[in-house]
Design an enzyme around this catalytic site. Sequence first.
Site, mmCIF file in Angstrom:
data_model
loop_
_atom_site.group_PDB
_atom_site.id
_atom_site.type_symbol
_atom_site.label_atom_id
_atom_site.label_comp_id
_atom_site.label_asym_id
_atom_site.label_seq_id
_atom_site.Cartn_x
_atom_site.Cartn_y
_atom_site.Cartn_z
ATOM 1 N N SER A 72 -18.869 -26.814 21.111
ATOM 2 C CA SER A 72 -19.169 -25.416 21.402
ATOM 3 C C SER A 72 -20.344 -25.310 22.358
ATOM 4 O O SER A 72 -21.303 -26.069 22.264
ATOM 5 C CB SER A 72 -19.515 -24.677 20.102
ATOM 6 O OG SER A 72 -20.016 -23.390 20.377
ATOM 7 N N ARG A 74 -21.021 -21.570 24.020
ATOM 8 C CA ARG A 74 -21.407 -20.181 23.806
ATOM 9 C C ARG A 74 -21.642 -19.847 22.335
ATOM 10 O O ARG A 74 -22.622 -19.176 21.989
ATOM 11 C CB ARG A 74 -20.324 -19.250 24.386
ATOM 12 C CG ARG A 74 -20.404 -19.074 25.890
ATOM 13 C CD ARG A 74 -19.021 -18.927 26.494
ATOM 14 N NE ARG A 74 -18.255 -20.152 26.348
ATOM 15 C CZ ARG A 74 -18.408 -21.229 27.126
ATOM 16 N NH1 ARG A 74 -19.272 -21.186 28.120
ATOM 17 N NH2 ARG A 74 -17.700 -22.322 26.934
ATOM 18 N N THR A 75 -20.762 -20.305 21.457
ATOM 19 C CA THR A 75 -20.900 -19.962 20.045
ATOM 20 C C THR A 75 -22.144 -20.595 19.455
ATOM 21 O O THR A 75 -22.880 -19.965 18.679
ATOM 22 C CB THR A 75 -19.646 -20.405 19.263
ATOM 23 O OG1 THR A 75 -18.485 -19.846 19.888
ATOM 24 C CG2 THR A 75 -19.708 -19.926 17.827
ATOM 25 N N ARG A 123 -17.295 -22.934 12.704
ATOM 26 C CA ARG A 123 -16.342 -23.121 13.805
ATOM 27 C C ARG A 123 -15.453 -24.283 13.391
ATOM 28 O O ARG A 123 -15.920 -25.439 13.338
ATOM 29 C CB ARG A 123 -17.106 -23.423 15.101
ATOM 30 C CG ARG A 123 -16.231 -23.514 16.352
ATOM 31 C CD ARG A 123 -17.130 -23.700 17.563
ATOM 32 N NE ARG A 123 -16.400 -23.954 18.787
ATOM 33 C CZ ARG A 123 -16.001 -23.027 19.648
ATOM 34 N NH1 ARG A 123 -16.267 -21.762 19.402
ATOM 35 N NH2 ARG A 123 -15.366 -23.355 20.749
ATOM 36 N N HIS A 150 -10.834 -15.254 16.474
ATOM 37 C CA HIS A 150 -12.130 -15.462 17.148
ATOM 38 C C HIS A 150 -12.835 -14.101 17.271
ATOM 39 O O HIS A 150 -12.970 -13.547 18.365
ATOM 40 C CB HIS A 150 -11.901 -16.072 18.523
ATOM 41 C CG HIS A 150 -13.105 -16.754 19.109
ATOM 42 N ND1 HIS A 150 -14.378 -16.633 18.566
ATOM 43 C CD2 HIS A 150 -13.255 -17.550 20.212
ATOM 44 C CE1 HIS A 150 -15.225 -17.331 19.293
ATOM 45 N NE2 HIS A 150 -14.574 -17.899 20.288
ATOM 46 N N GLN A 153 -15.925 -13.282 19.797
ATOM 47 C CA GLN A 153 -15.601 -13.205 21.226
ATOM 48 C C GLN A 153 -15.124 -11.813 21.598
ATOM 49 O O GLN A 153 -15.528 -11.270 22.632
ATOM 50 C CB GLN A 153 -14.519 -14.232 21.569
ATOM 51 C CG GLN A 153 -14.061 -14.186 23.017
ATOM 52 C CD GLN A 153 -15.156 -14.547 23.996
ATOM 53 O OE1 GLN A 153 -15.760 -15.610 23.872
ATOM 54 N NE2 GLN A 153 -15.431 -13.677 24.963
ATOM 55 N N ASN A 204 -6.320 -17.877 19.534
ATOM 56 C CA ASN A 204 -7.200 -17.086 18.665
ATOM 57 C C ASN A 204 -7.832 -15.878 19.357
ATOM 58 O O ASN A 204 -7.993 -14.822 18.727
ATOM 59 C CB ASN A 204 -8.275 -17.976 18.043
ATOM 60 C CG ASN A 204 -8.898 -18.943 19.032
ATOM 61 O OD1 ASN A 204 -9.094 -18.624 20.202
ATOM 62 N ND2 ASN A 204 -9.198 -20.144 18.577
ATOM 63 N N ASP A 266 -7.166 -17.023 29.167
ATOM 64 C CA ASP A 266 -7.874 -17.971 28.319
ATOM 65 C C ASP A 266 -7.302 -19.352 28.617
ATOM 66 O O ASP A 266 -6.380 -19.498 29.428
ATOM 67 C CB ASP A 266 -7.674 -17.553 26.846
ATOM 68 C CG ASP A 266 -8.515 -18.369 25.861
ATOM 69 O OD1 ASP A 266 -9.360 -19.165 26.309
ATOM 70 O OD2 ASP A 266 -8.314 -18.212 24.644
ATOM 71 N N SER A 270 -5.812 -25.631 24.210
ATOM 72 C CA SER A 270 -6.944 -25.554 23.288
ATOM 73 C C SER A 270 -7.304 -26.943 22.781
ATOM 74 O O SER A 270 -6.514 -27.898 22.873
ATOM 75 C CB SER A 270 -6.603 -24.644 22.103
ATOM 76 O OG SER A 270 -6.361 -23.324 22.529
ATOM 77 N N MET A 271 -8.530 -27.052 22.215
ATOM 78 C CA MET A 271 -8.951 -28.322 21.633
ATOM 79 C C MET A 271 -7.963 -28.738 20.544
ATOM 80 O O MET A 271 -7.597 -27.938 19.686
ATOM 81 C CB MET A 271 -10.362 -28.185 21.051
ATOM 82 C CG MET A 271 -11.457 -28.168 22.104
ATOM 83 S SD MET A 271 -13.123 -28.003 21.409
ATOM 84 C CE MET A 271 -13.167 -26.243 21.082
ATOM 85 N N CYS A 308 -12.880 -15.887 28.383
ATOM 86 C CA CYS A 308 -13.834 -16.228 27.321
ATOM 87 C C CYS A 308 -14.601 -17.523 27.597
ATOM 88 O O CYS A 308 -15.601 -17.785 26.923
ATOM 89 C CB CYS A 308 -13.107 -16.311 25.983
ATOM 90 S SG CYS A 308 -11.811 -17.571 25.930
ATOM 91 N N LEU A 309 -14.149 -18.335 28.548
ATOM 92 C CA LEU A 309 -14.788 -19.584 28.940
ATOM 93 C C LEU A 309 -14.651 -20.642 27.827
ATOM 94 O O LEU A 309 -14.547 -20.291 26.672
ATOM 95 C CB LEU A 309 -16.259 -19.372 29.291
ATOM 96 C CG LEU A 309 -16.562 -18.354 30.391
ATOM 97 C CD1 LEU A 309 -18.075 -18.237 30.618
ATOM 98 C CD2 LEU A 309 -15.870 -18.735 31.689
ATOM 99 N N ARG A 335 -22.114 -12.538 24.200
ATOM 100 C CA ARG A 335 -21.853 -13.297 22.981
ATOM 101 C C ARG A 335 -23.117 -13.340 22.122
ATOM 102 O O ARG A 335 -23.042 -13.319 20.887
ATOM 103 C CB ARG A 335 -21.412 -14.729 23.326
ATOM 104 C CG ARG A 335 -20.022 -14.858 23.905
ATOM 105 C CD ARG A 335 -18.938 -14.495 22.899
ATOM 106 N NE ARG A 335 -19.047 -15.275 21.683
ATOM 107 C CZ ARG A 335 -18.578 -16.516 21.518
ATOM 108 N NH1 ARG A 335 -17.969 -17.122 22.525
ATOM 109 N NH2 ARG A 335 -18.710 -17.138 20.371
#
Length: 364
Positions: A72, A74-75, A123, A150, A153, A204, A266, A270-271, A308-309, A335
Amino acid sequence: MAARKVPHLMSLADLSVPQIQRLLNHSYDLKRQFLPWIQPHGTLPQKVASNLRLPPQTLFNKTIALLFSKRSSRTRLAGETSAQLLGGRALFLGREDIQLGVNETRRDSARVIGGMCQGIFARVGEHEEIEELAKYSPVPVLNGLSSLWHPTQILADLLTLHEHAHLFQPPGSTAPLEDDMRIKFKPLPELRPLTVAYVGDSANVLHDMLVTYPRLGHQLRVASPEKYRAPAPVWDRVVELGCDKGIWWGSDPKEAVHGADVVYTDTWISMGQEAEKAERLKAFDGYQVTEKLCKEGGANPNWQFLHCLPRKPHEVDDQVFYGPRSLVFPENDNRKWTTVAVFDLLFGKWKIFEDDSVKQSESQ
């Protein structure tokens, strides 16, 4: 006296419209309160500096666990800086740092962490993981990202759109005046109903958009390949909340952006989906957000862009991402301010589910 129920926030679907609006107003107000305090020393006008009031310190002497099993930027930044601004401390617990998943169950870890910290900002991978944490935690749990939702966000996205509401007014409308920090309270700018196009994977971020934007009066137009649609648990919540009536969903990106005021995309990968990269790149061919796509699709001439990056060039080209339409970096910054508001009401006050929307500010 009955024990007080511990509040948890898994998705914006858990909040009513007044509760969401309250959070947005609170985010905007806290942002204006905190910004003067973090400016370089001596740079504020004397009248502003002499009238500063200390923002809420609802996390004073409190510790918030940042329980992250995924990478992560931003979070994590939002969580650590928010806890500090509210007078508390963030304790980062990565997957290699603690016994969770190695020698200790999720149930036991929730009780151990909740016995020493006053909130858990998690997370995770699968959504079931955070649901189990919340089930056994004695302190509030906030979803910082899961496979399904999410929420923080989408709060940042909405705050950004409200702050830039003037961009969606008819040509010739009065531009907003420069913010005067001497004004102690300033209402959140009103946002007219928008048409928001989302082009890409149903993940998400989109899921929390689906259960939120239509309830706030906005129309959603979504384009994704047939294989990549919202899973049943998400769509069931969409229908339950009556949001499906405000959603158009197809597979043609050009059709999706027709009439759009905002175009959003987005990550396509995703991961945890890295093994599907080649398949996904092929499936989403033609979904890159460009000026050409939006012009041919008939987006409104003054459409704005959100992401959302982190961003990859195949999702949106440089002309759009770094161009004048892009709100991605104000969106990034928000954020922090929306997380401050959620931390204050959820971890600091345990009052996030109150419908107290008539207050001008939670901190007054």
